[in-house]
Design a protein around this motif. Structure first.
Motif, PDB file in Angstrom:
ATOM      1  N   SER A 151      21.871 107.263  42.228  1.00 61.57           N
ATOM      2  CA  SER A 151      22.441 107.103  43.567  1.00 61.57           C
ATOM      3  C   SER A 151      21.957 105.818  44.225  1.00 61.57           C
ATOM      4  CB  SER A 151      22.059 108.309  44.435  1.00 61.57           C
ATOM      5  OG  SER A 151      20.648 108.428  44.523  1.00 61.57           O
ATOM      6  N   GLY A 152      21.094 105.060  43.544  1.00 59.03           N
ATOM      7  CA  GLY A 152      20.613 103.793  44.092  1.00 59.03           C
ATOM      8  C   GLY A 152      19.118 103.828  44.384  1.00 59.03           C
ATOM      9  N   ILE A 153      18.682 103.005  45.319  1.00 60.59           N
ATOM     10  CA  ILE A 153      17.280 102.971  45.720  1.00 60.59           C
ATOM     11  C   ILE A 153      17.140 103.591  47.105  1.00 60.59           C
ATOM     12  CG2 ILE A 153      16.813 100.894  44.361  1.00 60.59           C
ATOM     13  CD1 ILE A 153      16.726  99.334  46.995  1.00 60.59           C
ATOM     14  N   ASP A 154      15.909 103.996  47.445  1.00 55.36           N
ATOM     15  CA  ASP A 154      15.622 104.522  48.773  1.00 55.36           C
ATOM     16  C   ASP A 154      15.486 103.328  49.715  1.00 55.36           C
ATOM     17  OD1 ASP A 154      14.714 105.715  51.055  1.00 55.36           O
ATOM     18  OD2 ASP A 154      13.218 106.966  50.074  1.00 55.36           O
ATOM     19  N   ASN A 165      18.738 110.864  40.593  1.00 53.51           N
ATOM     20  CA  ASN A 165      18.159 109.718  39.895  1.00 53.51           C
ATOM     21  C   ASN A 165      18.020 108.487  40.790  1.00 53.51           C
ATOM     22  OD1 ASN A 165      17.574 110.850  37.356  1.00 53.51           O
ATOM     23  ND2 ASN A 165      19.721 110.717  36.758  1.00 53.51           N
ATOM     24  N   GLY A 166      17.815 108.738  42.081  1.00 54.43           N
ATOM     25  CA  GLY A 166      17.532 107.628  42.981  1.00 54.43           C
ATOM     26  C   GLY A 166      16.197 106.989  42.617  1.00 54.43           C
ATOM     27  N   PHE A 167      16.144 105.671  42.661  1.00 56.22           N
ATOM     28  CA  PHE A 167      14.950 104.942  42.213  1.00 56.22           C
ATOM     29  C   PHE A 167      13.877 104.895  43.292  1.00 56.22           C
ATOM     30  CE2 PHE A 167      17.615 103.358  38.828  1.00 56.22           C
ATOM     31  CZ  PHE A 167      16.722 103.128  37.793  1.00 56.22           C
ATOM     32  N   SER A 168      12.682 105.329  42.932  1.00 61.85           N
ATOM     33  CA  SER A 168      11.492 105.113  43.753  1.00 61.85           C
ATOM     34  C   SER A 168      10.842 103.802  43.314  1.00 61.85           C
ATOM     35  CB  SER A 168      10.503 106.264  43.550  1.00 61.85           C
ATOM     36  OG  SER A 168      10.045 106.294  42.194  1.00 61.85           O
ATOM     37  N   ALA A 169       9.884 103.326  44.080  1.00 59.16           N
ATOM     38  CA  ALA A 169       9.163 102.104  43.697  1.00 59.16           C
ATOM     39  C   ALA A 169       8.471 102.299  42.350  1.00 59.16           C
ATOM     40  CB  ALA A 169       8.154 101.735  44.779  1.00 59.16           C
ATOM     41  N   THR A 171      25.179 101.177  43.591  1.00 58.93           N
ATOM     42  CA  THR A 171      24.318 100.020  43.880  1.00 58.93           C
ATOM     43  C   THR A 171      23.524  99.536  42.665  1.00 58.93           C
ATOM     44  OG1 THR A 171      22.582 101.467  44.808  1.00 58.93           O
ATOM     45  CG2 THR A 171      24.224 100.619  46.327  1.00 58.93           C
ATOM     46  N   ILE A 172      22.234  99.853  42.581  1.00 60.65           N
ATOM     47  CA  ILE A 172      21.432  99.328  41.474  1.00 60.65           C
ATOM     48  C   ILE A 172      21.955  99.808  40.114  1.00 60.65           C
ATOM     49  CG2 ILE A 172      19.718 101.180  41.497  1.00 60.65           C
ATOM     50  CD1 ILE A 172      17.613  99.080  40.741  1.00 60.65           C
ATOM     51  N   GLY A 173      22.658 100.932  40.103  1.00 67.10           N
ATOM     52  CA  GLY A 173      23.256 101.387  38.849  1.00 67.10           C
ATOM     53  C   GLY A 173      24.266 100.378  38.322  1.00 67.10           C
ATOM     54  N   ILE A 174      25.122  99.879  39.214  1.00 70.71           N
ATOM     55  CA  ILE A 174      26.084  98.845  38.826  1.00 70.71           C
ATOM     56  C   ILE A 174      25.351  97.563  38.455  1.00 70.71           C
ATOM     57  CG2 ILE A 174      27.986  97.393  39.644  1.00 70.71           C
ATOM     58  CD1 ILE A 174      28.869  99.730  41.411  1.00 70.71           C
ATOM     59  N   GLU A 175      24.316  97.224  39.214  1.00 70.14           N
ATOM     60  CA  GLU A 175      23.566  95.995  38.947  1.00 70.14           C
ATOM     61  C   GLU A 175      22.927  96.028  37.560  1.00 70.14           C
ATOM     62  OE1 GLU A 175      22.610  95.473  43.708  1.00 70.14           O
ATOM     63  OE2 GLU A 175      20.997  95.991  42.332  1.00 70.14           O
TER      64      GLU A 175
END
Length: 281
Positions: A82-85, A45-49, A131-135
């Protein structure tokens, strides 16, 4: 007879596969609750743009659709994200642009600039939440964590600083020393630690986090939407501008709420000893 198509099926498949690889953020209205799903489990589930853009659009829908009384953010698969790329965003950051492509004038999922979200949002997290998951969870209102969660704010290990709010919100929730213990090391911490530090509100057995978060969202959605939004706004004012500014809002806000249909319904339901039926007006 076999069907024929006026396009190159290989090119179409390639385009579909590429879209699938980039993942998506799906939305589904379930009654008065907007379900927002992070959907790229094969990539943790890593974030793409593309997904970040769709996430912002989902938050905008939550805030602007009067039929939605609460939101629920969750993720498909075993992990939240897992965050962003990072490699795809560093150039923008070096040019002084925000790493996360949330459009100006629209709701920011990290709640770092106006307009702020006033519709309540519950988050269910599981597995990896980096990272962005916590944010995202710290920018929400209530967080339910599975007991298998692994949290980490990893930016210092990559030579950068977290930019989605943890330097503000982790300190606010956990205190300076507790926040710096993890912000300055990038170390992982578990769900029990997140609960102890006030970063999540409940810890439940893995696999039950969505149902518990949905239950909380349903309970919030059953209340008067205008009063719920006013509560969020007043609490945010207290955090940002201090108690005096929040106190100054109380009387005019109550006057506005008392003129609403929902307040009249709330009083009637109290007198008649029944459950109120609110409409958000």
């Amino acid at each position: 007879m076999s069907a024929t198509f006026p396009f190159d099926s290989r090119a179409a498949r390639k385009q579909m596969n590429q879209a699938s690889e980039e993942g998506s953020v799906k939305i589904e209205a379930r009654g008065q609750i907007l379900l927002i799903a992070i959907d790229r489990p094969r990539k943790l589930n890593g974030f793409s743009a593309k997904m970040l853009t769709e996430l912002a659009q989902a938050y905008e829908r939550l805030e602007k659709d009067p039929s939605m009384f609460c939101g629920l953010l969750y993720a498909e698969g075993a992990n939240f994200t897992s965050g962003i790329d990072l490699a795809k965003f560093v150039d923008k950051m070096a040019r002084g642009q925000r790493a996360l492509p949330f459009p100006e004038g629209k709701i920011d999922p990290c709640s770092l600039r106006r307009p702020f979200r006033t519709t309540p949002l519950v988050v269910a997290v599981q597995g990896i939440c980096f990272t962005i998951g916590i944010e995202l969870m710290l920018a929400a209102d209530v967080v339910v964590a599975a007991d298998d969660c692994r949290f980490a704010q990893l930016e210092v290990k990559r030579g950068i600083m977290t930019a989605g709010g943890p330097t503000i919100r982790m300190v606010e929730r956990a205190g300076w020393g507790n926040a710096m213990r993890y912000l300055l090391t990038g170390d992982e911490f578990d769900a029990a630690t997140a609960f102890r530090l006030g970063l999540v509100q409940e810890v439940v057995p893995a696999g039950t986090q969505f149902d518990r978060a949905l239950n909380i969202a349903e309970r919030s959605a059953a209340q008067a939407p205008l009063a719920v939004s006013a509560t969020i706004e007043n609490a945010r004012t207290a955090v940002e501008l201090g108690p005096e500014a929040a106190v100054a809002q109380i009387i005019p806000t109550q006057q506005r709420l008392l003129a609403s249909e929902d307040a009249k319904e709330g009083v009637r339901s109290f007198v008649e000893r029944r459950v109120a039926k609110f409409v958000g007006k």
